[in-house]
Design a protein around this motif. Sequence first.
Motif, short mmCIF file in Angstrom:
data_model
loop_
_atom_site.label_atom_id
_atom_site.label_comp_id
_atom_site.label_asym_id
_atom_site.label_seq_id
_atom_site.Cartn_x
_atom_site.Cartn_y
_atom_site.Cartn_z
N ARG A 83 0.84 -1.21 0.00
CA ARG A 83 0.00 0.00 0.00
C ARG A 83 0.87 1.25 0.00
NH1 ARG A 83 -4.46 -2.59 3.34
NH2 ARG A 83 -6.09 -2.92 1.78
N GLU A 84 1.99 1.18 0.70
CA GLU A 84 2.88 2.32 0.76
C GLU A 84 3.56 2.56 -0.59
OE1 GLU A 84 6.55 3.25 3.73
OE2 GLU A 84 4.78 2.24 4.54
N LEU A 85 3.96 1.46 -1.22
CA LEU A 85 4.73 1.53 -2.46
C LEU A 85 3.88 1.90 -3.67
CD1 LEU A 85 7.67 0.93 -3.28
CD2 LEU A 85 6.95 -1.42 -3.80
N GLN A 86 2.63 1.41 -3.71
CA GLN A 86 1.74 1.60 -4.85
C GLN A 86 2.42 1.31 -6.18
OE1 GLN A 86 -1.06 4.63 -4.79
NE2 GLN A 86 -1.22 4.68 -2.58
N PRO A 87 2.91 0.08 -6.37
CA PRO A 87 3.65 -0.24 -7.59
C PRO A 87 2.72 -0.35 -8.80
CG PRO A 87 3.26 -2.24 -6.35
CD PRO A 87 2.70 -1.10 -5.51
N ALA A 88 3.29 -0.15 -9.99
CA ALA A 88 2.53 -0.35 -11.23
C ALA A 88 2.48 -1.83 -11.58
CB ALA A 88 3.19 0.42 -12.37
N ALA A 89 3.47 -2.58 -11.10
CA ALA A 89 3.54 -4.00 -11.42
C ALA A 89 4.08 -4.75 -10.22
CB ALA A 89 4.44 -4.23 -12.63
N ILE A 90 3.79 -6.05 -10.19
CA ILE A 90 4.27 -6.89 -9.10
C ILE A 90 4.69 -8.23 -9.68
CG2 ILE A 90 1.94 -7.74 -8.53
CD1 ILE A 90 2.85 -7.75 -5.56
N ALA A 91 5.75 -8.82 -9.11
CA ALA A 91 6.18 -10.14 -9.55
C ALA A 91 6.33 -11.03 -8.33
CB ALA A 91 7.52 -10.05 -10.29
N GLY A 92 5.85 -12.27 -8.42
CA GLY A 92 5.98 -13.17 -7.29
C GLY A 92 5.36 -14.52 -7.56
N MET A 93 5.33 -15.36 -6.52
CA MET A 93 4.72 -16.67 -6.67
C MET A 93 3.22 -16.54 -6.43
SD MET A 93 7.63 -18.82 -4.67
CE MET A 93 7.04 -20.44 -5.11
N PRO A 94 2.42 -17.44 -7.03
CA PRO A 94 0.97 -17.35 -6.86
C PRO A 94 0.52 -17.31 -5.39
CG PRO A 94 1.50 -18.98 -8.52
CD PRO A 94 2.80 -18.53 -7.92
N VAL A 95 1.16 -18.13 -4.55
CA VAL A 95 0.75 -18.15 -3.14
C VAL A 95 0.92 -16.76 -2.52
CG1 VAL A 95 1.47 -18.98 -0.85
CG2 VAL A 95 1.17 -20.61 -2.73
N THR A 96 2.03 -16.11 -2.80
CA THR A 96 2.32 -14.80 -2.23
C THR A 96 1.34 -13.75 -2.73
OG1 THR A 96 4.61 -15.48 -2.63
CG2 THR A 96 4.26 -13.30 -1.69
N LEU A 97 1.17 -13.71 -4.07
CA LEU A 97 0.32 -12.67 -4.64
C LEU A 97 -1.16 -12.89 -4.31
CD1 LEU A 97 1.91 -11.90 -8.12
CD2 LEU A 97 2.63 -11.28 -5.82
N GLY A 98 -1.57 -14.15 -4.34
CA GLY A 98 -2.96 -14.47 -4.00
C GLY A 98 -3.28 -14.08 -2.57
N ALA A 99 -2.36 -14.40 -1.66
CA ALA A 99 -2.59 -14.08 -0.24
C ALA A 99 -2.65 -12.57 -0.04
CB ALA A 99 -1.46 -14.69 0.61
N ALA A 100 -1.73 -11.83 -0.67
CA ALA A 100 -1.71 -10.37 -0.51
C ALA A 100 -2.99 -9.75 -1.06
CB ALA A 100 -0.48 -9.79 -1.21
N ALA A 101 -3.40 -10.20 -2.25
CA ALA A 101 -4.60 -9.62 -2.87
C ALA A 101 -5.84 -9.91 -2.03
CB ALA A 101 -4.78 -10.18 -4.28
N ARG A 102 -5.97 -11.15 -1.56
CA ARG A 102 -7.19 -11.49 -0.79
C ARG A 102 -7.19 -10.80 0.57
NH1 ARG A 102 -9.33 -17.18 -3.08
NH2 ARG A 102 -10.64 -16.08 -4.59
N ARG A 103 -6.02 -10.63 1.17
CA ARG A 103 -5.97 -9.90 2.44
C ARG A 103 -6.41 -8.46 2.21
NH1 ARG A 103 -6.46 -10.29 7.52
NH2 ARG A 103 -4.85 -11.86 7.78
N MET A 104 -5.95 -7.85 1.13
CA MET A 104 -6.32 -6.46 0.84
C MET A 104 -7.81 -6.32 0.61
SD MET A 104 -3.50 -4.84 -1.62
CE MET A 104 -2.05 -4.10 -0.92
N SER A 105 -8.38 -7.31 -0.06
CA SER A 105 -9.80 -7.19 -0.35
C SER A 105 -10.63 -7.43 0.91
CB SER A 105 -10.18 -8.13 -1.49
OG SER A 105 -11.02 -9.14 -1.09
N ALA A 106 -10.06 -8.16 1.90
CA ALA A 106 -10.83 -8.52 3.10
C ALA A 106 -10.66 -7.50 4.23
CB ALA A 106 -10.40 -9.91 3.59
N ASP A 107 -9.56 -6.74 4.24
CA ASP A 107 -9.29 -5.95 5.45
C ASP A 107 -9.92 -4.57 5.46
OD1 ASP A 107 -7.70 -4.37 3.83
OD2 ASP A 107 -5.79 -4.95 4.74
N GLY A 108 -10.63 -4.20 4.41
CA GLY A 108 -11.35 -2.93 4.43
C GLY A 108 -10.45 -1.71 4.23
N GLY A 109 -9.16 -1.94 3.96
CA GLY A 109 -8.24 -0.82 3.75
C GLY A 109 -8.41 -0.24 2.36
N PRO A 110 -7.63 0.79 2.06
CA PRO A 110 -7.75 1.41 0.73
C PRO A 110 -7.40 0.43 -0.38
CG PRO A 110 -5.83 2.26 1.89
CD PRO A 110 -6.58 1.42 2.86
#
Length: 436
Positions: free
Chosen positions: A182-209
């Motif tokens: 959230r701090e970085l606001q990158p245009a792109a991200i690279a990683g493993m599916p487990v990492t990216l999936g977990a980050a995306a779902r946490r963001m969608s669930a935590d009510g943050g921006p």
Amino acid sequence: MNGLGTLDAWVGRTIGIGGLPTRDDLDAYQLRSLNETLATARARSPFYRSLAGWPEPGQIADLGDISLFPLTTAADLGRGEPSLVALPLRDAVRLVTIPTTGTSGPQKRLFFTEEDIEATVAYFEHGMATIVRPGSCVAVAFPAERPDSVGDLLMRGLARLGAFPVALPVDGSLETLVGALRELQPAAIAGMPVTLGAAARRMSADGGPPLRIETALVSADSVSPSFRAALAVIWGAEVFEHWGMTETGYGGALACEAHDGLHIRETDLYVEIVDADTGRALPPGRVGEVVITTLRRRGLPLIRYRTGDSGSLVEDPCRCGSVLRRLRLGGRMGDPSPREEGRLLLPEGLDDAIFAVDGVVDFMVKLKSGRQPRLTVEIVTLASGTVDEVRSVLLAHPTIGPALRSAEVDIAVETASGPSPPLCRKRRVLEDMRND
Ligand SMILES: [Zn+2]
């Protein structure tokens, strides 16, 4: 679509062609490189020198004739003697030991020279240039502290193309990772599916921006349609798949804007598909085991190395205009079932069905064989009620439900207990516990 072009112009320069290479140019380069690899390996590597079934005089006149040479396996990479190494170990800039997953077997050992590392950085630079723009901030969700690790090489490639790579904290908690994103606001991200999936779902669930990320490069594990859809919905990201493993020199094949197969890194790899049972080479379109031969690696050449991954070669020309051959990953090899001895494959679609349940960020599937086989799905979830939902999704699934029932497999779905698993790892699939 990003529309940043294809890898072809760089491939042309790399193989010594002025301008865009034709398919004939690439075939000629690959034939020449295969013959060089065969000659060097046989002359310098004790392993290849002693390998039985090596056709004489050891050169090929046609690309398909590589199938006359013996296959090599992960076990060959694990044995100490005779060594596969074809150059003195003092020429290695990076030695890699890959822990063995599964029940037994020696660890795999690989080594890379300065030239191998440079070839990978150049591939990452020009590969990433087809999906991210110079000047954009790219979050790298791979461990990157160790010099010449995959994260480090990707960061170096991105910096060369003029992007601004930033390594994300992937060795801590999911909250730390999400906070950094959230701090970085990158245009792109690279990683493993487990990492990216977990980050995306946490963001969608935590009510943050919410966060908008244009491009996500996912690597090192299979990517299901429901995963792709989740990242598109939560971040608005177009997901580009990459296939590679330490044995391929990390980089292996990369999706283009057409998203119809992954263009193979043909400067460095010759890819075949073989029947996993007979070892016979298969024509384009047929699913089998992905087998690689390295083209420029002088330190530790791999000849007809069985990767253990399944896939097929795509014959039709790609809509993106690239002449690089494509690999379509996944698909069934032969007719496996969860009970088949020694071959523990994910039932087709299991990954997709589980990840489609909202709240699931990771899962592990365990199969206990024996008289009363039991399939246990352990899930890591952000939501309550997910366990029941995963169980009913699996049983109601048109192909998985009947398969589970006809195979007389007991199914249990549990929430994983204990500390949360590492953010950066392959999704664990079927582990035969064999403890009946
Ligand atoms: Zn393409």
